[in-house]
Design a protein around this motif. Structure first.
Motif, PDB file in Angstrom:
ATOM      1  N   ASP A 125       1.867   2.608  -3.061  1.00 13.81           N
ATOM      2  CA  ASP A 125       2.331   2.528  -1.675  1.00 13.81           C
ATOM      3  C   ASP A 125       2.180   3.881  -0.988  1.00 13.81           C
ATOM      4  OD1 ASP A 125       3.580   1.821   0.692  1.00 13.81           O
ATOM      5  OD2 ASP A 125       5.604   1.894  -0.151  1.00 13.81           O
ATOM      6  N   ASN A 126       0.973   4.300  -0.478  1.00 13.98           N
ATOM      7  CA  ASN A 126      -0.105   3.380  -0.209  1.00 13.98           C
ATOM      8  C   ASN A 126      -1.458   3.997  -0.585  1.00 13.98           C
ATOM      9  OD1 ASN A 126      -1.379   1.027   0.880  1.00 13.98           O
ATOM     10  ND2 ASN A 126      -1.733   2.146   2.767  1.00 13.98           N
ATOM     11  N   ASP A 188      -1.696  -2.336   2.943  1.00 13.08           N
ATOM     12  CA  ASP A 188      -0.499  -1.639   2.484  1.00 13.08           C
ATOM     13  C   ASP A 188      -0.100  -2.196   1.125  1.00 13.08           C
ATOM     14  OD1 ASP A 188       1.784  -0.134   2.279  1.00 13.08           O
ATOM     15  OD2 ASP A 188       2.711  -0.849   4.129  1.00 13.08           O
ATOM     16  N   GLU A 189      -0.103  -1.316   0.128  1.00 16.61           N
ATOM     17  CA  GLU A 189       0.355  -1.662  -1.221  1.00 16.61           C
ATOM     18  C   GLU A 189      -0.459  -2.817  -1.810  1.00 16.61           C
ATOM     19  OE1 GLU A 189       4.437  -3.232  -3.202  1.00 16.61           O
ATOM     20  OE2 GLU A 189       4.674  -1.697  -1.648  1.00 16.61           O
ATOM     21  N   SER A 244       4.903  -2.782   8.562  1.00 14.74           N
ATOM     22  CA  SER A 244       3.808  -1.874   8.239  1.00 14.74           C
ATOM     23  C   SER A 244       3.073  -1.512   9.524  1.00 14.74           C
ATOM     24  CB  SER A 244       2.863  -2.495   7.204  1.00 14.74           C
ATOM     25  OG  SER A 244       1.992  -1.503   6.667  1.00 14.74           O
ATOM     26  N   LYS A 268       7.887   1.048  -5.937  1.00 12.76           N
ATOM     27  CA  LYS A 268       7.698   1.678  -4.627  1.00 12.76           C
ATOM     28  C   LYS A 268       8.868   2.600  -4.303  1.00 12.76           C
ATOM     29  CE  LYS A 268       7.653  -2.277  -2.571  1.00 12.76           C
ATOM     30  NZ  LYS A 268       7.429  -3.288  -1.532  1.00 12.76           N
ATOM     31  N   ASP A 273       6.081   5.393  -8.963  1.00 11.62           N
ATOM     32  CA  ASP A 273       4.966   4.747  -8.254  1.00 11.62           C
ATOM     33  C   ASP A 273       3.693   5.498  -8.624  1.00 11.62           C
ATOM     34  OD1 ASP A 273       3.159   3.509  -6.630  1.00 11.62           O
ATOM     35  OD2 ASP A 273       4.207   3.908  -4.749  1.00 11.62           O
TER      36      ASP A 273
END
Length: 392
Positions: A125-126, A188-189, A244, A268, A273
């Motif tokens: 992320d991200n 995103d992610e 987002s 996250k 992460d």
């Protein structure tokens, strides 16, 4: 930054059921050039840059790392826009890289994602979204597209979409006329979860207010679903957009869509992460899907189009790079009247001239133009020949 689990509003969709879009072999060939090595390298380098919080050196280092990546792909400084804003008392930057379209240079397909993090390195992320955007940018650098593309790397997402909101307010709406956006594709992610079967990507559509752009978002997202099936091995879920960098665009009545991992990580916004907790093969497949989708959305040239184009005539633009005088060799073109236009990276026309019954070799003085990348368009009898040039 998505801090709640996705509620799937429409269940499971197989990409093959989404629509009747045609498979284009050239799009598949380009999508298949996505490199697993590149994806893993981007993620590793992104992780090694550290925690990318506002006001920190790692955030600045990541911005510079991104610039250098685009330069390495063949983009030039003239294509870069450094969009600065204040976030919590600190100066932050969005990096915008523009690739000019051949037919609609003033209409933009935006592919975007954020590069800041809030606690850990943010490799999923991200960094995963950034890795995908970089690979798409690498592969499309030399491929003509009818629509212009903006590759936007946002900062300030983790602080409440500050960077993307600033861009919408200070660039999109401040441009005169307002920036014409075909669609916004947010990533995103999208890194998956280590140890799980990661074979599905969530495709996100607009279901909020204003409602006037919801139908168009639904159409575009169905096209995205189809592209996933055509150009990657992934299945798809359909869900809704939220939390987002596409949201400021959605509020601005733009058409949005997006990718988000279906198996949602529990790491996250934490120090864990990290790449070790991700599935880089999944990220690779997401990049394949995104590449095919961007070629579809921006209407990329195909090898068939290029062959037909070559059959019209053999025309040369030289030297390239060029300094003061650009020469056009008209070859065996039969037309009696030609229009020559030169566009800058923002699609603005900086040169226009009509030529009647030209000699085979024509000289155009471009000494008044600044250094950078431009698009030359030679139009005649309903046909248009386009060539990217660099003025040094």
């Amino acid at each position: 930054m998505k801090i709640k689990s996705i509620f799937l509003i429409a269940g499971f969709f197989l990409a093959s059921m989404a629509s009747s879009q045609s498979y284009i072999q050239y799009y598949a060939d380009v999508s298949n050039q996505v490199s697993q090595t590149n994806i893993t390298t981007y993620l590793t380098e992104f992780e090694n840059l550290g925690v990318k919080r506002r006001g920190t050196q790692p955030l600045e280092d990541t911005y510079n790392w991104l610039r250098n990546k685009y330069l390495g792909f063949g983009y030039t400084n003239a294509q870069f826009q450094e969009d600065t804003f204040i976030n919590g008392g600190y100066t932050c930057k969005n990096l915008v890289v523009t690739k000019v379209g051949t037919l609609y240079p003033n209409t933009f397909v935006i592919i975007c994602g954020h590069y800041d993090s809030i606690v850990g390195t943010g490799t999923n992320d991200n960094g995963s979204g950034i890795a995908t955007i970089l690979e798409v940018a690498r592969l499309l650098q030399n491929i003509p597209t009818e629509y212009s593309i903006k590759f936007i790397n946002f900062s300030g997402e983790e602080d409440g979409l500050v960077g993307s909101q600033h861009y919408v307010n200070s660039v999109v709406n401040a441009t005169n006329p307002k920036l014409d956006i075909k669609l916004v594709f947010n990533l995103d992610e999208v890194g998956g979860v280590a140890g799980m079967t990661n074979n599905t990507i969530t495709c996100e559509r607009d279901t909020g207010t204003p409602t006037t752009n919801n139908a168009a978002s639904n159409t575009i997202t169905n096209e995205l679903i189809t592209c996933v099936g055509l150009y990657s091995p992934l299945n798809t879920y359909l869900s809704y957009a939220y939390a987002s960098d596409y949201m400021p665009f959605e509020d601005n009545n733009e058409v949005i869509t997006g990718f988000f991992e279906t198996n949602e990580t529990s790491h996250k916004h934490s120090a864990t992460d990290l790449l070790i907790n991700m599935d880089p093969v999944y990220n690779y497949n997401v990049a394949k899907a995104a590449t095919g989708a961007m070629m579809h959305f921006a209407v990329a040239a195909t090898t068939l189009d290029e062959t037909a184009f070559t059959n019209i005539a053999s025309v040369r633009f030289f030297p390239n790079p060029v300094k003061d005088n650009l020469y056009i060799d008209f070859g065996i073109l039969p037309a009696k009247e030609y229009e020559i236009e030169i566009l800058d990276v923002y699609g603005k026309k900086v040169f226009n001239n009509l030529i009647q019954s030209p000699k085979q070799l024509v000289n155009i003085n471009i000494s008044h133009l600044n250094r950078g990348i431009y698009l030359v368009q030679l139009s005649f009898e309903g046909a248009t020949i386009r060539k990217k040039i660099i003025i040094k």
